[in-house]
Design a protein around this motif. Structure first.
Motif, PDB file in Angstrom:
ATOM      1  N   THR A   1      11.682  -1.314  24.319  1.00 34.89           N
ATOM      2  CA  THR A   1      12.873  -1.917  25.256  1.00 34.89           C
ATOM      3  C   THR A   1      14.024  -2.085  24.119  1.00 34.89           C
ATOM      4  N   THR A   2      14.030  -2.106  22.839  1.00 33.75           N
ATOM      5  CA  THR A   2      15.054  -1.870  22.182  1.00 33.75           C
ATOM      6  C   THR A   2      16.088  -0.693  22.342  1.00 33.75           C
ATOM      7  N   MET A   3      15.267   0.497  22.503  1.00 36.62           N
ATOM      8  CA  MET A   3      15.763   1.622  22.524  1.00 36.62           C
ATOM      9  C   MET A   3      16.492   1.954  23.929  1.00 36.62           C
ATOM     10  N   ARG A   4      15.944   1.306  24.873  1.00 38.16           N
ATOM     11  CA  ARG A   4      16.278   1.581  26.312  1.00 38.16           C
ATOM     12  C   ARG A   4      17.488   0.727  26.189  1.00 38.16           C
ATOM     13  N   VAL A   5      17.829  -0.434  25.573  1.00 36.18           N
ATOM     14  CA  VAL A   5      19.005  -1.164  25.868  1.00 36.18           C
ATOM     15  C   VAL A   5      20.021  -0.371  25.109  1.00 36.18           C
ATOM     16  N   VAL A   6      19.865   0.087  23.977  1.00 38.33           N
ATOM     17  CA  VAL A   6      20.629   0.870  23.218  1.00 38.33           C
ATOM     18  C   VAL A   6      21.206   1.994  23.976  1.00 38.33           C
TER      19      VAL A   6
ATOM     20  N   ALA B   1       9.517   7.744  23.149  1.00 40.36           N
ATOM     21  CA  ALA B   1       9.148   8.282  21.998  1.00 40.36           C
ATOM     22  C   ALA B   1      10.023   8.326  20.950  1.00 40.36           C
ATOM     23  N   LEU B   2      11.542   8.046  21.346  1.00 37.35           N
ATOM     24  CA  LEU B   2      12.356   7.782  20.070  1.00 37.35           C
ATOM     25  C   LEU B   2      12.208   6.494  19.430  1.00 37.35           C
TER      26      LEU B   2
ATOM     27  N   MET C   1       6.105   8.465   9.375  1.00 34.80           N
ATOM     28  CA  MET C   1       6.570   8.448  10.939  1.00 34.80           C
ATOM     29  C   MET C   1       5.864   9.390  11.761  1.00 34.80           C
ATOM     30  N   SER C   2       5.597   8.881  12.985  1.00 38.26           N
ATOM     31  CA  SER C   2       5.024  10.001  13.936  1.00 38.26           C
ATOM     32  C   SER C   2       5.856  11.042  14.424  1.00 38.26           C
ATOM     33  N   SER C   3       5.111  12.087  15.022  1.00 35.28           N
ATOM     34  CA  SER C   3       5.867  13.328  15.537  1.00 35.28           C
ATOM     35  C   SER C   3       6.773  12.709  16.802  1.00 35.28           C
ATOM     36  N   LEU C   4       7.390  13.575  17.263  1.00 35.98           N
ATOM     37  CA  LEU C   4       8.459  13.322  18.407  1.00 35.98           C
ATOM     38  C   LEU C   4       7.841  13.871  19.668  1.00 35.98           C
ATOM     39  N   ALA C   5       6.888  13.063  20.429  1.00 29.90           N
ATOM     40  CA  ALA C   5       6.488  13.467  21.609  1.00 29.90           C
ATOM     41  C   ALA C   5       6.676  12.271  22.668  1.00 29.90           C
ATOM     42  N   ARG C   6       6.800  12.660  24.139  1.00 28.70           N
ATOM     43  CA  ARG C   6       6.902  11.552  25.015  1.00 28.70           C
ATOM     44  C   ARG C   6       5.437  10.883  25.213  1.00 28.70           C
ATOM     45  N   PRO C   7       5.016   9.893  25.310  1.00 31.59           N
ATOM     46  CA  PRO C   7       4.062   9.226  25.567  1.00 31.59           C
ATOM     47  C   PRO C   7       3.520   9.496  27.000  1.00 31.59           C
ATOM     48  N   THR C   8       2.199   9.400  27.342  1.00 31.27           N
ATOM     49  CA  THR C   8       1.564   9.502  28.556  1.00 31.27           C
ATOM     50  C   THR C   8       1.619   8.071  29.247  1.00 31.27           C
ATOM     51  N   ASN C   9       1.620   7.037  28.561  1.00 30.69           N
ATOM     52  CA  ASN C   9       1.507   5.547  28.921  1.00 30.69           C
ATOM     53  C   ASN C   9       2.750   4.863  28.163  1.00 30.69           C
ATOM     54  N   GLY C  10       2.984   3.848  29.056  1.00 31.72           N
ATOM     55  CA  GLY C  10       4.065   3.054  28.463  1.00 31.72           C
ATOM     56  C   GLY C  10       5.439   3.359  28.703  1.00 31.72           C
ATOM     57  N   ARG C  11       5.699   4.518  29.584  1.00 38.14           N
ATOM     58  CA  ARG C  11       7.048   4.926  29.836  1.00 38.14           C
ATOM     59  C   ARG C  11       7.576   4.596  31.083  1.00 38.14           C
TER      60      ARG C  11
ATOM     61  N   LEU D   1      11.172  17.999  24.960  1.00 38.56           N
ATOM     62  CA  LEU D   1      10.023  17.020  24.214  1.00 38.56           C
ATOM     63  C   LEU D   1       8.721  17.273  25.136  1.00 38.56           C
ATOM     64  N   PRO D   2       7.661  17.945  24.382  1.00 40.80           N
ATOM     65  CA  PRO D   2       6.310  17.803  24.859  1.00 40.80           C
ATOM     66  C   PRO D   2       5.758  16.480  25.029  1.00 40.80           C
ATOM     67  N   THR D   3       5.001  16.507  25.798  1.00 42.18           N
ATOM     68  CA  THR D   3       3.989  15.056  26.131  1.00 42.18           C
ATOM     69  C   THR D   3       2.999  14.936  25.106  1.00 42.18           C
ATOM     70  N   GLU D   4       2.443  13.861  24.847  1.00 41.90           N
ATOM     71  CA  GLU D   4       1.294  13.543  23.901  1.00 41.90           C
ATOM     72  C   GLU D   4       0.071  14.656  24.228  1.00 41.90           C
ATOM     73  N   ASP D   5       0.120  14.834  25.482  1.00 41.80           N
ATOM     74  CA  ASP D   5      -0.872  15.958  25.928  1.00 41.80           C
ATOM     75  C   ASP D   5      -0.808  17.297  25.722  1.00 41.80           C
ATOM     76  N   GLY D   6       0.505  17.877  25.333  1.00 38.55           N
ATOM     77  CA  GLY D   6       1.115  18.988  24.778  1.00 38.55           C
ATOM     78  C   GLY D   6       1.836  19.937  26.069  1.00 38.55           C
ATOM     79  N   THR D   7       1.781  19.493  27.063  1.00 37.24           N
ATOM     80  CA  THR D   7       2.619  20.088  28.055  1.00 37.24           C
ATOM     81  C   THR D   7       4.125  19.696  27.881  1.00 37.24           C
ATOM     82  N   ARG D   8       5.010  20.763  28.195  1.00 38.06           N
ATOM     83  CA  ARG D   8       6.312  20.622  27.805  1.00 38.06           C
ATOM     84  C   ARG D   8       7.232  19.883  28.835  1.00 38.06           C
TER      85      ARG D   8
END
Length: 66
Positions: free
Chosen positions: A29-34, A19-20, A1-11, A56-63
């Motif tokens: 899309t499934t997570m958004r509907v849930v 991220a979840l 599993m990957s770490s929990l970080a907000r992506p910079t693309n596709g949000r 949650l930090p973003t993928e580039d490291g900012t919080r």
């Protein structure tokens, strides 16, 4: 599993659902509907989303999302 970080693309808004979805191996899309369906139930879902957006930090490291 990957770490929990907000992506910079596709949000959509803050990237929390994306991220979840990435963390749990489902589509964003499934997570958004849930999440939207869970908002129909009583509870702190919206407050939790805002807290995760800030914490949650973003993928580039900012919080912060601001």
């Amino acid at each position: 599993m990957s770490s929990l970080a907000r992506p910079t693309n596709g949000r959509m808004i803050g990237g929390v659902c994306a991220a979840l979805a990435r963390r749990f191996g489902t589509s964003a899309t499934t997570m958004r509907v849930v999440f939207l369906l869970s908002c129909l139930l009583p509870g702190p879902q919206f407050v939790l989303y805002i807290a995760l957006w800030i914490l949650l930090p973003t993928e580039d490291g900012t919080r912060s999302a601001w």
